[in-house]
Design a protein around this motif. Structure first.
Motif, short mmCIF file in Angstrom:
data_model
loop_
_atom_site.label_atom_id
_atom_site.label_comp_id
_atom_site.label_asym_id
_atom_site.label_seq_id
_atom_site.Cartn_x
_atom_site.Cartn_y
_atom_site.Cartn_z
N ALA A 117 16.48 67.58 17.37
CA ALA A 117 16.34 67.13 18.76
C ALA A 117 16.26 65.60 18.79
O ALA A 117 16.91 64.95 19.62
CB ALA A 117 15.10 67.75 19.38
N ALA A 118 15.48 65.03 17.87
CA ALA A 118 15.32 63.57 17.84
C ALA A 118 16.66 62.89 17.57
O ALA A 118 16.97 61.85 18.14
CB ALA A 118 14.29 63.19 16.77
N ARG A 119 17.48 63.52 16.71
CA ARG A 119 18.78 62.92 16.39
C ARG A 119 19.68 62.91 17.64
O ARG A 119 20.35 61.92 17.92
CB ARG A 119 19.44 63.72 15.25
N ILE A 120 19.68 64.00 18.38
CA ILE A 120 20.50 64.06 19.61
C ILE A 120 20.03 62.97 20.58
O ILE A 120 20.85 62.28 21.21
CB ILE A 120 20.39 65.45 20.27
N ILE A 121 18.72 62.79 20.67
CA ILE A 121 18.19 61.78 21.59
C ILE A 121 18.58 60.37 21.14
O ILE A 121 18.97 59.54 21.95
CB ILE A 121 16.65 61.93 21.71
N GLU A 122 18.53 60.13 19.83
CA GLU A 122 18.93 58.81 19.32
C GLU A 122 20.39 58.52 19.65
O GLU A 122 20.74 57.41 20.05
CB GLU A 122 18.71 58.73 17.81
N GLN A 123 21.23 59.54 19.48
CA GLN A 123 22.65 59.35 19.81
C GLN A 123 22.82 59.08 21.30
O GLN A 123 23.60 58.22 21.70
CB GLN A 123 23.46 60.59 19.41
N ALA A 124 22.07 59.81 22.10
CA ALA A 124 22.15 59.63 23.56
C ALA A 124 21.71 58.21 23.92
O ALA A 124 22.30 57.56 24.78
CB ALA A 124 21.28 60.65 24.27
N LEU A 125 20.67 57.71 23.23
CA LEU A 125 20.18 56.35 23.49
C LEU A 125 21.26 55.32 23.21
O LEU A 125 21.43 54.37 23.98
CB LEU A 125 18.98 56.07 22.58
N SER A 126 22.00 55.51 22.12
CA SER A 126 23.02 54.52 21.80
C SER A 126 24.14 54.58 22.84
O SER A 126 24.79 53.58 23.11
CB SER A 126 23.55 54.73 20.39
#
Lengths: 231, 348
Positions: free
Chosen positions: A72-81
């Motif tokens: 989940a954290a990885r998806i959020i990091e990608q979304a942030l970028s």
């Protein structure tokens, strides 16, 4: 400005911004919420069950049988970028009619007295300001609004009322809010809107969304009743 | 269409499903079954999808009359259900039960646990509001007119659309009939102290060192001010070193909040989606059904675990649910190989 990403239990993530600049945080929350919401409706494995924006944070709930916190954290990091390249679209501006008659405004005179202003002056300043919906919470559809003129800031009442009528427009500290349902409440009530902020039967049950801009438009008692009859 | 009539209502019985998680951003609690494991298990035993609506009974149950032949399953707390027609037969839990038309079943008081779930094949049919049939009592929405059941209510049962479970055990002439096998139910709280595994909360280090160790070592009484929204816990107050205000932010079912009075609150299914109190712990998903089965007067203990263990325990629980489908004869491959004859449930 990169926010922190931390677990909230085993099936939610809280994304947290810490910066002095309120407007920047508000914009970041709005942009990232828009991107994360695309993961709520998608049927892919990478799906979230809820995205809950608040003042300086977003909480993302995910399905533990489909992903781990790390995923989940990885998806959020990608979304942030991805949000960095996004143009900040203009927020929706919603006008809300409010009747400030003493019939609906039990605390208006108190608020005016405390700030040594006439009631009309409080209404004028309250309606001249533009507000931003920072989060929906407390009860279904209740918007927390920033943008209240500093000179109208009023502490909560010492003892909360057991019943605040639905539609009451109120000041709580430096924030403004609208009681979307009849609930207990301790904010200072200065008016009432005839429009409904929450209707469970609608596809989109909530009139306002975090990130919207709000303006208040004064109306008379007659107009209040006409609005109410039309609904 | 089949109907279930409420002869006499229990203490607090509501229609529940898996809730409406997607509306948290509008200030709407997720709601749904407090013990989602037992809710889903009951549904699986009658061939329903996990999202079908069940009845959640609390501490003392209802007396119900089934006006048409119905396939039911009862899971969760032990309510010693019995038929109340001419013959008093005890109705087994944790397996499908076929009920003939006119059968009345009385759910008694919970011997162990707090909440039991009754599923009917086809699910209870009430209007869907915001994608869910669950009752949200405080907002008076969902379920049966947004309220708990009362005597005289009639609930219709939806048309059965799922895969037909194996009903070879059915005897149309008996008031109730059921197979010999049963599935392993949720392990209910035994004794006065219920241990729940937790992950640390973001603000646990804001407690004094002494309070942090007391949170680990002490037991917390579930007070009578406990309901579907949350459990108010009593103990010597836990102290926060930093009592400054914080802005409201997201919470979850299982979050343990610490208000300034030092008495923790465990947030449950109907809690508000956001809160402004410090978060000192989170009960792991796999232990939320157990938390739902704890009752006022019992004590909670919190045992810290890891994110990895939390996920493994959750997956184990899901595997138990999948097993229930196999037992109900809903997996064709198993039916062919005759796997149905082997019960897995140990005697509870």
């Amino acid at each position: 400005m990169m926010p922190s990403i931390r677990p909230l239990g085993d099936s939610a993530v809280i994304i947290h911004w810490s910066s002095a600049d309120d407007a920047v945080i508000s914009r970041s929350v709005r942009q990232l919420t828009d991107v994360l919401n695309t993961f709520v409706t998608s049927d892919s494995a990478a799906c979230f069950t809820a995205v809950v924006p608040a003042f300086t944070s977003i909480t993302v709930h995910f399905c533990l049988s489909r992903m781990s916190f790390q995923q989940a954290a990885r998806i959020i990091e990608q979304a942030l970028s991805r949000t960095e390249d996004l143009p900040a679209g203009p927020p929706a501006v919603i006008e809300i009619p409010v009747c400030f008659d003493e019939l609906f405004a039990p605390d208006l005179a108190d608020v005016a007295g405390r700030h040594q202003l006439e009631c009309d002056e409080v209404i004028r300043r309250f309606c001249d300001a533009e507000y931003s919906v920072r989060m929906i919470g407390f009860s279904p559809g209740f918007p927390y609004l920033s943008g209240l003129p500093m000179e109208l800031a009023t502490p909560r009442r010492n003892s909360p009322r057991l019943k605040v009528p639905r539609g009451s427009v109120a000041i709580g500290g430096t924030q403004a809010g609208i009681y979307s349902q009849e609930t207990p409440g301790g904010w200072n009530i200065i008016g009432r809107t005839p429009i409904s902020l929450f209707s469970a039967e609608l596809t989109r049950p909530c009139l306002l969304t975090a990130g919207d801009q709000v303006r208040f438009v004064p109306i008379s008692v007659e107009e209040f009743h006409r609005w109410q009859d039309e609904q | 269409m089949s109907i279930v009539r409420v002869i006499r209502a229990g203490l607090l019985t509501t229609v529940q499903d898996l809730g409406r998680p997607g509306f948290r951003q509008f200030g709407v609690p997720t709601g749904g079954a407090m013990d989602s494991f037992s809710h889903e298990l009951a549904n699986r035993l009658v061939g329903n999808s996990p999202t079908a609506a069940t009845l959640e009974m609390t501490l003392s149950g209802d007396e119900l009359e089934f006006l048409a032949p119905t396939l039911i399953a009862i899971t969760g707390a032990e309510f010693s259900p019995i038929t109340t027609n001419s013959e008093q037969l005890s109705v087994p839990q944790n397996k499908p039960v076929h009920v003939s038309a006119g059968t009345r079943i009385r759910f008694q008081t919970a011997q162990r646990g707090c909440r039991c779930y009754l599923a009917v094949a086809g699910g209870f049919s009430v209007p869907e509001i915001m994608g869910s049939r669950s009752t949200l009592l405080r907002a008076k929405l969902g379920g049966l007119q947004g309220r708990a059941l009362k005597s005289g209510d009639e609930l219709s049962v939806g048309d059965f659309k799922g895969a037909e479970p194996d009903v070879a055990f059915v005897n149309e002439r008996a008031a109730i009939s059921f197979p010999a096998w049963f599935v392993r139910p949720l392990a209910l709280p035994a004794g006065d102290v219920v241990t729940l595994r937790v992950l640390p909360g973001e603000h646990s280090s804001m407690m004094s060192a002494e309070s942090q160790s007391r949170f680990r070592d002490e037991s917390f009484l579930i007070t009578s001010q406990s309901d579907r929204m949350g459990y108010r816990l009593a103990a010597t107050p836990l102290m926060l070193e930093n009592t400054s205000d914080m802005l409201s932010e997201g919470t979850a079912m299982g979050t343990v909040q610490l208000p300034p009075d030092g008495r923790p609150i465990l947030l449950m299914a109907d809690s508000a989606p956001t809160g402004g109190y410090r978060r000192i712990a989170h009960v792991i998903s796999a232990d939320l059904p157990l938390a739902a089965q704890a009752r006022p007067g019992q004590f909670l203990r919190f045992l810290e675990t890891t994110m990895e263990e939390a996920r493994i325990l959750f997956q184990k629980q899901r595997a138990d649910l999948d097993h229930a489908i196999t037992m109900a004869g809903l997996m064709p491959a198993v039916r062919v190989s005759g796997g149905l004859t082997e019960p897995t449930g140990s005697v509870p």
